[in-house]
Design an enzyme around this catalytic site. Structure first.
Site, PDB file in Angstrom:
ATOM      1  N   HIS A   1     -25.596 -10.531 -49.899  1.00 11.95           N
ATOM      2  CA  HIS A   1     -26.585  -9.538 -50.307  1.00 11.95           C
ATOM      3  C   HIS A   1     -27.921  -9.724 -49.572  1.00 11.95           C
ATOM      4  O   HIS A   1     -28.936  -9.182 -50.004  1.00 11.95           O
ATOM      5  CB  HIS A   1     -26.827  -9.627 -51.818  1.00 11.95           C
ATOM      6  CG  HIS A   1     -25.579  -9.539 -52.631  1.00 11.95           C
ATOM      7  ND1 HIS A   1     -24.720  -8.469 -52.523  1.00 11.95           N
ATOM      8  CD2 HIS A   1     -25.030 -10.389 -53.537  1.00 11.95           C
ATOM      9  CE1 HIS A   1     -23.690  -8.668 -53.348  1.00 11.95           C
ATOM     10  NE2 HIS A   1     -23.849  -9.827 -53.961  1.00 11.95           N
TER      11      HIS A   1
ATOM     12  N   HIS B   1     -20.592  -5.156 -54.594  1.00 12.31           N
ATOM     13  CA  HIS B   1     -19.422  -5.933 -54.180  1.00 12.31           C
ATOM     14  C   HIS B   1     -18.259  -4.999 -53.891  1.00 12.31           C
ATOM     15  O   HIS B   1     -17.092  -5.403 -53.936  1.00 12.31           O
ATOM     16  CB  HIS B   1     -19.011  -6.917 -55.281  1.00 12.31           C
ATOM     17  CG  HIS B   1     -20.149  -7.688 -55.841  1.00 12.31           C
ATOM     18  ND1 HIS B   1     -20.861  -7.260 -56.936  1.00 12.31           N
ATOM     19  CD2 HIS B   1     -20.726  -8.836 -55.428  1.00 12.31           C
ATOM     20  CE1 HIS B   1     -21.823  -8.140 -57.194  1.00 12.31           C
ATOM     21  NE2 HIS B   1     -21.765  -9.097 -56.286  1.00 12.31           N
TER      22      HIS B   1
END
Lengths: 331, 331
Positions: A57, A219
């Site tokens: 991320h 995700h």
């Protein structure tokens, strides 16, 4: 797999070593715990703020370590919560007389790991609390979540909490601010492509050449629905309308507007989206007084974006405007 | 085509409008000339610095406008030189008693447009000079170039020249610094994918799933050769060895090291490459004293990267460290 990697299993440590080498004066890196921390932390005169999550991320959260934001970040492997003992070790090393605040995006794996780590740290006499972030309005519950997910709006919580801690606020006050900013923040994302975890080597899901996933998770979790790609302004309209009806935002509100790239989207397109969102908000009488365009919370190489709104008041505005000096900088 | 766009023909104005809306206090946008300029420029007490080029390379150059860097940027359409009259208008609006420096990456189309514009502006009594940037060592001459191409190393020229101009240096001095930094800077890039111009809608070239292009240009121009993808450290080794043998850099040198993403490469991978480059340079006794990791000069959505080295001395080092306040910022 089209990636710049060495051993895919070493993806995270290879990346963390790079971040440490690029910031030798300000960051300390402890490879055995995936721990990146401010070289001048902990200070016993300020609350320590720590965040962990899965990797993939970036710049969240390892590149948000620095004066005015996080004291430390302890990431797990790609899209995997950090092991409990990494979080405990981070808490130990950054323990402060004023306390430690653990920021956690609301995913089941992270929640379990951080709550357990907080129990262990408390048993060792460290004054520690957890604060959960859940800004993503796309879905209630999901593949990895009970309740809403924490995504790019996390940045605003880190920024405000970091500024308050830097200014010497106590743990109650820092926690109050974190909860307040989280409550004022809403995000939703759209993906045009999947992402490919290095150790898997293939995309996490299939998506046709003319399709997009509305409400995508960071995700690759499913969102609200799959539909045909539309012009940018129409995509923005759908996302902005969903956001402003959720809080709700009202005519006359001042907001911070963030357009966040998910990893594979060029800056040029993010600014097209930003312009469309700015114009859409103006139609509702909502005024953008702070602008954020770039990558804040990504999903590896996913082509996609998210839009975040924060309803501002003078307290949040001044915390967001406070100086911060972190690894994530362009120029 | 997987892009966030409205009318592909309006890609550039849509993007520029977004940049202007995100920076209402500091930037002025004149849509009829694709001109983004500092709201507080020109100052008659400083040299004005302007850069133009094709679009699609963001943050270069429109997001490098601001205090301490560019006074204005006049981009053309995607991968197309700005029209001569845009450059003339930018020069007129930013004319200063201390002169105007036009920075130009060395491509034939840009060179012609800027040289012609400088002639027109000179005829109008404006004191103007052009400075060409050619940091890319991959090829001599190419699809769009006689001589070497200008790529991400351009950032260091903008930064140093901008700092000197801000400090009040005269046009001779600003030009001297620009030439000096250009002469100390070398770049080479590698692509894992092609890029897709919005108005074309299809990739500019074909590249197999297991191939990379070594020495790629930022418009998808061919580089040195096509070969099989290798581990990141081996790709870095090839690029770094080519760079240090070109200047040449020597044992004991201090350098600035930039790893630049070409638009579709995640930050995580850029840091893996940075770590590998840092270690490779250390083997040669070359010390990285300034680090730059992120997107500085992109090629739309291309998955790829470039590595830039700048041989530092105390003058260049202090110019690069001078404050700048521009649209391109992450946090």
């Amino acid at each position: 797999m089209k990636k710049f990697v060495n051993d895919p299993k070493a993806f995270v440590p290879d990346m963390l070593r790079g971040i440490a080498l690029a910031n030798p004066d300000t960051l300390t890196y402890l490879p055995e715990f995936n721990l990146i921390m401010r070289s001048d932390s902990p200070s016993q005169n300020k609350v320590s703020v720590i965040q962990g999550s899965g990797s993939g991320h970036e710049p969240a959260h390892v590149m948000a370590v620095g004066k005015g934001m996080l004291d430390g970040a302890c990431p797990g492997d790609v899209f995997a919560a950090p092991p409990t003992d990494y979080i405990v070790e981070a808490t130990r090393r950054l323990a402060s007389d004023k306390g430690v605040l653990l920021l956690v995006n609301n995913y089941t794996g992270d929640k379990m790991a951080f709550e357990m780590a907080a129990e262990f740290a408390t048993a060792e006499g460290i004054h520690v609390r957890t604060l959960f972030i859940n800004d993503d309005i796309a879905v209630e519950d999901s593949l990895y979540t009970i309740g809403r997910r924490g995504v790019a709006g996390n940045f605003f919580v880190m920024k405000a909490v970091g500024a308050a801690a830097e200014a010497g606020a106590d743990l109650d006050e820092v926690e109050r601010i974190g909860k307040k900013v989280n409550a004022a923040t809403r995000t939703m994302g759209v993906a045009l492509s999947a992402c490919t975890p290095p150790a898997k080597g293939t995309p996490l899901f299939e998506i046709a050449e003319d399709e997009m996933e509305v409400g995508i998770g960071i995700h690759g979790e499913p969102g609200r629905r799959r539909e045909k790609i539309k012009p940018a302004a129409e995509i923005v309209e759908e996302v902005v309308e969903a956001l402003i009806s959720d809080l709700p935002y009202e005519d006359g509100d001042d907001v911070a507007l963030m357009v966040n790239g998910l990893g594979g989207t060029p800056i040029s397109e993010l600014y097209i989206l930003f312009g469309n969102a700015h114009e859409r908000l103006a139609k509702h009488g909502i005024k953008v007084t702070s602008s954020y365009v770039g990558e804040y919370c990504t999903a590896l190489d996913m082509v996609g974006m998210s839009i975040t709104l924060v309803k501002l008041d003078s307290e949040i505005e001044s915390l967001l405007a406070a100086p911060a000096q972190i690894a994530a900088r362009v120029f």
